[in-house]
Design a protein around this motif. Structure first.
Motif, PDB file in Angstrom:
ATOM      1  N   SER A  63       3.702  -4.358   0.607  1.00 33.21           N
ATOM      2  CA  SER A  63       3.963  -4.268   1.519  1.00 33.21           C
ATOM      3  C   SER A  63       5.451  -3.183   1.718  1.00 33.21           C
ATOM      4  O   SER A  63       5.638  -3.088   2.296  1.00 33.21           O
ATOM      5  CB  SER A  63       3.792  -5.074   2.816  1.00 33.21           C
ATOM      6  OG  SER A  63       4.713  -6.124   1.903  1.00 33.21           O
ATOM      7  N   LYS A  65       7.972  -5.422  -0.464  1.00 35.38           N
ATOM      8  CA  LYS A  65       8.695  -6.927  -0.560  1.00 35.38           C
ATOM      9  C   LYS A  65       9.215  -6.555  -1.611  1.00 35.38           C
ATOM     10  O   LYS A  65      11.112  -6.821  -1.826  1.00 35.38           O
ATOM     11  CB  LYS A  65       7.597  -7.812  -0.350  1.00 35.38           C
ATOM     12  CG  LYS A  65       7.199  -8.329   0.251  1.00 35.38           C
ATOM     13  CD  LYS A  65       6.433  -9.493  -0.067  1.00 35.38           C
ATOM     14  CE  LYS A  65       5.494  -9.669  -1.083  1.00 35.38           C
ATOM     15  NZ  LYS A  65       3.924  -8.691  -0.910  1.00 35.38           N
ATOM     16  N   LYS A 161       7.381   1.784   5.833  1.00 34.92           N
ATOM     17  CA  LYS A 161       7.624   2.671   5.584  1.00 34.92           C
ATOM     18  C   LYS A 161       7.014   3.525   6.364  1.00 34.92           C
ATOM     19  O   LYS A 161       6.242   4.846   6.541  1.00 34.92           O
ATOM     20  CB  LYS A 161       5.920   2.326   4.727  1.00 34.92           C
ATOM     21  CG  LYS A 161       5.775   1.516   3.216  1.00 34.92           C
ATOM     22  CD  LYS A 161       4.744   2.121   2.748  1.00 34.92           C
ATOM     23  CE  LYS A 161       5.137   1.163   1.356  1.00 34.92           C
ATOM     24  NZ  LYS A 161       3.622   1.129   0.611  1.00 34.92           N
ATOM     25  N   LEU A 164       7.189   7.923   6.207  1.00 38.05           N
ATOM     26  CA  LEU A 164       5.453   8.778   6.631  1.00 38.05           C
ATOM     27  C   LEU A 164       4.741   8.795   7.414  1.00 38.05           C
ATOM     28  O   LEU A 164       4.537   8.271   8.186  1.00 38.05           O
ATOM     29  CB  LEU A 164       4.284   7.540   5.163  1.00 38.05           C
ATOM     30  CG  LEU A 164       5.323   7.154   3.783  1.00 38.05           C
ATOM     31  CD1 LEU A 164       3.953   5.702   3.250  1.00 38.05           C
ATOM     32  CD2 LEU A 164       5.097   8.372   2.800  1.00 38.05           C
TER      33      LEU A 164
HETATM   34  P1  GDP Z   1       5.125  -5.138  -2.530  1.00 35.02           P
HETATM   35  O1  GDP Z   1       3.733  -5.461  -3.637  1.00 35.02           O
HETATM   36  O2  GDP Z   1       5.018  -5.940  -1.316  1.00 35.02           O
HETATM   37  O3  GDP Z   1       6.674  -5.957  -3.660  1.00 35.02           O
HETATM   38  O4  GDP Z   1       5.754  -3.774  -2.075  1.00 35.02           O
HETATM   39  P2  GDP Z   1       6.282  -2.999  -3.224  1.00 35.02           P
HETATM   40  O5  GDP Z   1       8.226  -3.209  -3.070  1.00 35.02           O
HETATM   41  O6  GDP Z   1       6.304  -3.137  -4.566  1.00 35.02           O
HETATM   42  O7  GDP Z   1       5.829  -1.520  -2.855  1.00 35.02           O
HETATM   43  C1  GDP Z   1       4.919  -1.382  -3.261  1.00 35.02           C
HETATM   44  C2  GDP Z   1       5.392   0.660  -3.397  1.00 35.02           C
HETATM   45  O8  GDP Z   1       5.215   0.657  -1.904  1.00 35.02           O
HETATM   46  C3  GDP Z   1       6.301   1.044  -3.725  1.00 35.02           C
HETATM   47  O9  GDP Z   1       5.916   1.986  -4.583  1.00 35.02           O
HETATM   48  C4  GDP Z   1       7.005   1.612  -3.211  1.00 35.02           C
HETATM   49  O10 GDP Z   1       7.875   2.453  -3.661  1.00 35.02           O
HETATM   50  C5  GDP Z   1       6.648   1.933  -1.888  1.00 35.02           C
HETATM   51  N1  GDP Z   1       7.650   1.563  -0.666  1.00 35.02           N
HETATM   52  C6  GDP Z   1       8.051   0.728   0.073  1.00 35.02           C
HETATM   53  N2  GDP Z   1       8.938   0.757   0.806  1.00 35.02           N
HETATM   54  C7  GDP Z   1       8.574   1.650   0.945  1.00 35.02           C
HETATM   55  C8  GDP Z   1       9.046   2.348   2.206  1.00 35.02           C
HETATM   56  O11 GDP Z   1       9.506   2.414   3.367  1.00 35.02           O
HETATM   57  N3  GDP Z   1       8.607   4.220   2.474  1.00 35.02           N
HETATM   58  C9  GDP Z   1       7.745   4.789   1.155  1.00 35.02           C
HETATM   59  N4  GDP Z   1       6.871   5.439   2.018  1.00 35.02           N
HETATM   60  N5  GDP Z   1       7.341   3.324   0.002  1.00 35.02           N
HETATM   61  C10 GDP Z   1       7.168   2.335   0.366  1.00 35.02           C
END
Ligand code: GDP
Length: 260
Positions: A63, A65, A161, A164
């Motif tokens: 998500s 984080k 996100k 997107l």
């Molecule tokens: P976590 O598992 O919740 O810690 O998620 P991550 O921070 O690892 O994010 C998962 C993926 O989503 C990564 O590839 C990030 O670069 C991408 N991501 C996170 N925030 C955004 C955003 O606002 N926009 C886009 N397009 N991608 C995002």
């Protein structure tokens, strides 16, 4: 004058060094209360050290984080549009989705809860995301009902996100989550009824347990986040994005700043 002073000091020393009831009582009181008073003075002088407010960051995996944490860690100014300084999140953090929810942070320090949702893939992840959110909100609700005079913890559902084009706007994220939380609530209460806790047996115990698992206004047909206000839990849904071109994290940051 100086001999008067000397005489005075001598008389005082003679008095306090001669065992007598008042001297004994005062001495005993000092020995007993001085450490306690000292504790309160030292403790009270550094409230910011012991009472640092915390914000708990939760959400399903992927998500965003880690990306958000990286952004905050790097101290990039959150009010700056992310397009001018796109943060490149480190891939070093691994995150897990816990299956059970407990709130281990001392709740006196916990000021707010941030629940991050990937708005671009919510359609696919709706049941899992809502189940997680249900457990989080239920834990907060139980906390408010089980102990009196708890400081309420507000919740921000951060629809991430939004850069997107597949991302749902915040209002739709809200209504989809509310719908799914309502479905989960119905299923869970039905599960309890079907699991043998019938109307004839254990009516009191069964009814109580069901009430414990019910999120929001008891017996209401549809769930809405507004119902959480019955337990003083404020739930807001705001859109943003950590990476890419879009509204950025400004709204979330403002929301947090107003609550911590
Ligand atoms: P976590 O598992 O919740 O810690 O998620 P991550 O921070 O690892 O994010 C998962 C993926 O989503 C990564 O590839 C990030 O670069 C991408 N991501 C996170 N925030 C955004 C955003 O606002 N926009 C886009 N397009 N991608 C995002």
């Amino acid at each position: 004058m100086s001999s008067d002073l000397k005489e005075g000091i001598k008389a005082f020393l003679t008095y306090i060094l001669t065992p007598s009831t008042p001297v004994f009582i005062v001495g005993f009181a000092i020995v007993l209360f001085a450490p306690i008073i000292l504790h309160f003075i030292l403790h009270g002088s550094s409230p910011s050290y012991t009472q640092l407010p915390s914000v708990l960051l939760l959400g399903p995996s992927n998500s965003g984080k880690t990306a958000l944490l990286t952004l905050l860690e790097r101290n990039a100014h959150p009010n700056k549009p992310s397009s001018t300084s796109p943060p490149s999140p480190s891939a070093t953090h691994t995150s897990q989705t816990p299956l059970t929810i407990s709130l281990p942070v001392p709740s006196s320090k916990l000021r707010a809860l941030l629940f991050l949702v990937d708005a671009s893939s919510l359609d696919d992840n709706l049941p899992a995301t809502a189940t997680y959110l249900y457990d989080v909100l239920l834990a907060l609700q139980k906390r408010m009902t089980q102990k009196k005079k708890q400081k309420p913890i507000p919740v921000l559902i951060a629809a991430n996100k939004l850069d997107l084009f597949t991302a749902l706007p915040a209002a739709l994220v809200k209504s989809q989550l509310e719908g799914e939380l309502g479905r989960i609530r119905r299923t869970r209460s039905k599960g309890l009824l079907d699991s043998g806790v019938g109307a004839d047996d254990e009516v009191v115990g069964g009814g109580g347990e069901e009430g414990d698992e019910w999120l929001g206004e008891y017996g209401s047909e549809k769930f809405s986040f507004k119902q959480m206000m019955e337990f003083d839990i404020e739930v807001d849904v705001l859109g943003g994005n950590v990476v890419g071109d879009g509204p950025g994290v400004e709204k979330w940051w403002k929301w947090i700043a107003e609550r911590v």
